[in-house]
Enzyme design. Structure first.
Site, PDB file in Angstrom:
ATOM      1  CE  LYS A   5      -4.742   2.061  -5.138  1.00 45.13           C
ATOM      2  NZ  LYS A   5      -4.424   1.100  -4.140  1.00 45.13           N
ATOM      3  CD  GLU A  16      -7.735  22.908   5.846  1.00 40.84           C
ATOM      4  OE1 GLU A  16      -8.029  24.118   5.930  1.00 40.84           O
ATOM      5  OE2 GLU A  16      -8.079  22.069   6.708  1.00 40.84           O
ATOM      6  CB  CYS A  56     -11.731  24.157  12.017  1.00 41.84           C
ATOM      7  SG  CYS A  56     -13.399  23.534  12.231  1.00 41.84           S
ATOM      8  CG  MET A  66     -11.929  30.825  14.246  1.00 41.55           C
ATOM      9  SD  MET A  66     -13.481  30.359  15.075  1.00 41.55           S
ATOM     10  CE  MET A  66     -14.553  31.683  14.541  1.00 41.55           C
ATOM     11  CB  SER A  86      -0.922  -0.012   1.217  1.00 45.67           C
ATOM     12  OG  SER A  86      -0.161  -0.076   2.380  1.00 45.67           O
ATOM     13  CB  SER A  87       1.809   3.881   1.251  1.00 47.27           C
ATOM     14  OG  SER A  87       0.978   3.702   2.344  1.00 47.27           O
ATOM     15  CB  THR A 111      10.480  -8.402 -11.847  1.00 45.53           C
ATOM     16  OG1 THR A 111      10.929  -9.745 -12.050  1.00 45.53           O
ATOM     17  CG2 THR A 111      11.485  -7.437 -12.443  1.00 45.53           C
ATOM     18  CG  HIS A 144     -11.512  22.818   7.360  1.00 54.55           C
ATOM     19  ND1 HIS A 144     -10.511  22.154   8.044  1.00 54.55           N
ATOM     20  CD2 HIS A 144     -12.632  22.677   8.098  1.00 54.55           C
ATOM     21  CE1 HIS A 144     -11.020  21.628   9.152  1.00 54.55           C
ATOM     22  NE2 HIS A 144     -12.305  21.930   9.211  1.00 54.55           N
TER      23      HIS A 144
HETATM   24  N1  GLN Z   1     -13.986  19.978  17.188  1.00 53.16           N
HETATM   25  C1  GLN Z   1     -14.412  21.228  16.659  1.00 53.16           C
HETATM   26  C2  GLN Z   1     -15.878  21.202  16.252  1.00 53.16           C
HETATM   27  O1  GLN Z   1     -16.426  20.145  16.044  1.00 53.16           O
HETATM   28  C3  GLN Z   1     -13.536  21.662  15.505  1.00 53.16           C
HETATM   29  C4  GLN Z   1     -13.588  20.752  14.316  1.00 53.16           C
HETATM   30  C5  GLN Z   1     -12.468  20.968  13.345  1.00 53.16           C
HETATM   31  O2  GLN Z   1     -11.435  21.545  13.668  1.00 53.16           O
HETATM   32  N2  GLN Z   1     -12.624  20.483  12.134  1.00 53.16           N
HETATM   33  O3  GLN Z   1     -16.494  22.228  16.141  1.00 53.16           O
END
Ligand code: GLN
Length: 538
Positions: A18, A511, A383, A386, A14-15, A190, A509
Site C-alpha cells: 500500500k 540512510e 550509530c 559507529m 497484508s504486505s 477474484t 543515520h
Molecule cells: N543502542 C545505541 C544507542 O542507543 C545505538 C542506537 C542505534 O544504533 N540507533 O545509543
C-alpha cells in the site's frame, strides 16, 4: 481549490505494498505540479513504532522533527523528496492517548466516552490536520492493516464519515487487493477481492478505484468482472503487476491511468503530463549499471528484509549515482568470530555495520570492524556501528582490552561510549532518545567534508549513548579523528581514520535522508570507494 483527500485501504492480505502504491500515486500527482503529502494511520496500540522490535514491524523510520514512525514514511520521503513529520503518522495508541488525556482533563464532563463518536472524531481531526495547513493540494492517507481486521474498524468508520461530510469531489477511496494465481488451475481468482470489497462496503466505504496486485496481467474481461461485482465503474479496476523495482511503480501506475482517474474524480483541473525525466534517468541507471560491487551489511536483524529498509534503499540510490549495481550481502553479526571473520568477509568490496540496540551481536560487529580497518576495506558504521568502531579502536589500538559501551558493560573501566547525563534521568523508554535532526559541523579537509562538499550539515539521530569526550584527545593522537561535531554540545557525530582509504563512523543515520534524486553523500562515497577498492584488488 479545496484540499483533496485520497484514502487507501488494503484487502485480502497484508504486505501488498500500500505504501508503494500511495507513494507512486503521490509522485505522479506531484509530477503534475500539485503539492502533495502522504500520511499513515496505523491500527496498533503502541504510541509509535519506536518501542517495537524490528522483527515485529521492520525498520523504525525517523523524521526531521524526531518522530519515530512506520517505515512507509521512508518510502513517502524517498518518492516525494519532501520531509514528513510527526503529523504524518498516527497510531490507535496516539488517538486513545489524546482522548483519555482529554477525558481526565474533563473535556467530556458528564458524557460517556465512546469509540463512536469520540475516537472516530479524533481520527477525523487528525486526518484533516495536514490539509488545514494550506501547504498541500492533495493529502493521501494510507490506512494500515487489512480490511476486516477488528483494529482498523474505527479508521474505516472515520473514512466513511469524511466521505459523507466532505464535498464528493474532495474525497476519493482506493482499495488495494490481491488477485491470487492458482497455478494448478492456471487461473487468477477474484473471489477474495469481491469479499474484501463487500466488507469495505459493509463499513459504508465505497471504493472509487480498485488496484489489483497480481503476478500475471489481468484481461479486460477479468477487470470488467471485478468492476461489476465490486460495484465500481468499468475502467476503475487497474492492475499493479509485480515490478522489477519499487521505483518503476509510478510509471506503471501512470500507464494504468491511476493519476488521471484521481484528478478526474477529484475534479482537479490538471491536464499536465507528469514531469518524470529525473526519475526516469535514475531508473535507467539502476536498470543498466556498468559496474557492480559487493557490500556486506553486518547487523543482527538481517533475517527480516524490512529491518534495514532505508539502508538497502540508500545503496540503490548510491549505486545509481555511481553507475553501479550494489549487491548487499547481509551477515548476521552474532555469527562473526575472530576465527571465521576472514572467511565471512572475503570478497567484500565494502562493509557497513548497522545500527542496533542491546547486547546481541555486538562482539561480531567489533570483529567485522577490525577486519575492515586492518585490511583497508571501505567502511561505514552507522550509530551502533559507529559506537562499535570506537570500541574496536580503543581495544585494539589504544590497548584498553575491556573498553566498551556502557550499554553492554555498565562497569567497564574504559567507557568510551556512554550515556549522557540527561539520558540517565529518563526512566520512560518511548520517545526519549536523542531523536531527529541536529546540526553538525565538519572539520575542514576531512573525508566527510569532501563528501558533503560543505562544512555544515543536518542529520537525523536515534540513540541514547554517545562518544565519551574524555577520551577524545587520546583517540585523535592515535589516528581516529572526530571530524563532525555538534556545534552546540560538542558531541562527536563523525569519526574517521585518515590513514585508511575510506573509514567513517556516523552517530547519526544518513540512510533516512537518501532519495533517488538526492543520494546520500556518505553512501555515494562508500560505493565509489568500494568500486575503487575492487579495481585495485583486481
Ligand atoms: N543502542 C545505541 C544507542 O542507543 C545505538 C542506537 C542505534 O544504533 N540507533 O545509543
Amino acid at each position: 481549490m479545496n484540499t483533496k483527500y485520497i484514502f487507501i485501504t488494503g484487502g485480502v492480505a497484508s504486505s501488498l505494498g500500500k505504501g508503494i502504491i500511495a507513494s507512486s500515486l503521490a509522485k505522479l500527482l506531484q509530477a503534475r505540479g500539485l503539492r502533495v503529502t502522504i500520511q499513515k494511520f496505523d491500527p496498533y496500540i503502541n504510541i509509535d513504532p519506536g518501542t517495537l522490535n524490528p522483527y515485529e514491524h521492520g525498520e523504525c523510520y525517523v523524521t526531521e522533527d524526531g518522530a519515530e514512525t512506520d517505515l512507509d514514511l521512508g518510502h513517502y520521503e524517498r518518492f516525494l523528496g519532501v520531509y514528513t513529520s510527526q503529523a504524518n503518522n498516527v497510531t490507535t495508541g496516539r488517538i486513545y492517548n489524546t482522548v483519555i488525556t482529554k477525558e481526565r482533563e474533563g473535556a467530556y464532563l458528564g458524557k460517556t466516552v465512546q469509540i463512536v463518536p469520540h475516537i472516530t472524531d479524533e481520527i477525523k481531526r487528525r486526518m484533516l490536520l495536514l490539509g488545514q495547513t494550506g501547504e498541500y493540494d492533495v493529502i493521501l492517507t494510507e490506512i494500515g492493516g487489512t480490511i476486516g481486521d477488528m483494529e482498523s474498524q474505527p479508521f474505516v468508520e472515520a473514512v466513511r464519515q469524511l466521505q459523507w461530510e466532505l464535498p464528493e469531489e474532495d474525497c476519493m477511496s482506493i482499495h488495494l487487493t490481491l488477485i491470487p494465481y492458482l497455478s494448478a488451475a492456471k487461473e487468477l481468482k477474484t473471489k477474495p477481492t469481491q469479499h474484501s470489497v463487500q466488507m469495505l462496503q459493509q463499513g459504508g466505504v465505497k471504493p472509487d478505484v480498485i488496484v489489483c496486485r497480481t503476478e500475471h496481467p489481468l484481461s479486460a474481461e477479468l477487470k470488467r468482472k471485478i468492476a461489476l461485482f465490486c460495484n465500481v465503474r468499468p475502467g476503475h479496476v487497474i492492475q499493479s503487476i509485480d515490478a522489477w523495482s519499487i521505483y518503476q511503480v509510478p510509471l506503471n501506475m501512470h500507464e494504468e491511468h491511476l493519476d488521471e482517474l484521481a484528478v478526474r474524480k477529484l475534479q482537479i483541473d490538471n491536464f499536465a503530463t507528469p514531469e518524470l525525466s529525473r526519475w526516469k534517468t535514475f531508473l535507467d541507471r539502476i536498470k543498466n549499471p556498468k559496474y557492480e560491487v559487493e557490500v556486506v551489511l553486518v547487523g543482527k536483524y538481517v533475517e527480516l528484509q524490512d529491518a534495514y529498509k532505508s539502508i538497502q534503499e540508500a545503496f540503490v540510490h548510491a549505486g545509481a549515482a555511481n553507475d553501479c549495481k550494489v549487491h548487499v550481502r547481509t551477515l548476521q553479526s552474532e555469527s562473526v568470530t575472530p576465527e571465521n571473520v576472514d572467511e565471512l568477509l572475503k570478497g567484500a568490496d565494502g562493509i557497513l555495520v548497522a545500527p542496533g540496540f542491546g547486547e546481541r551481536g555486538l562482539e561480531g560487529k567489533v570483529h567485522a570492524i577490525k577486519y575492515a580497518r586492518e585490511n583497508g576495506i571501505p567502511f561505514l558504521g552507522i550509530c551502533l556501528g559507529m559506537q562499535m568502531c570506537v570500541v574496536e579502536f580503543a581495544r585494539n589500538v589504544l590497548g584498553y582490552a575491556d573498553a566498551s559501551s556502557t550499554e553492554k558493560d555498565p562497569d567497564t573501566t574504559h567507557p568510551v561510549i556512554c550515556m549522557m547525563e540527561e539520558q540517565k534521568k529518563t526512566t520512560i523508554k518511548g520517545g526519549t532518545m536523542r531523536l531527529g535532526a541536529y546540526s553538525c559541523v565538519l572539520k575542514e579537509g576531512s573525508l566527510a567534508a569532501s563528501l558533503y562538499g560543505g562544512l555544515s550539515i543536518r542529520e537525523r539521530h536515534r540513540h541514547r549513548y554517545e562518544f565519551n569526550s574524555v577520551y577524545l584527545d587520546e583517540f585523535e593522537k592515535n589516528g581516529m579523528m572526530a571530524t563532525g561535531r555538534n556545534p552546540e554540545t560538542g558531541l562527536v557525530e563523525i569519526v574517521e581514520l585518515p590513514s585508511h582509504p575510506f573509514f567513517i563512523g556516523s552517530q547519526f543515520h544518513p540512510e533516512y535522508k537518501s532519495t533517488p534524486e538526492n543520494p546520500h553523500p556518505l553512501f555515494k562515497g562508500l560505493v565509489a570507494a568500494a568500486l575503487e577498492y575492487k579495481k585495485v584488488m583486481g
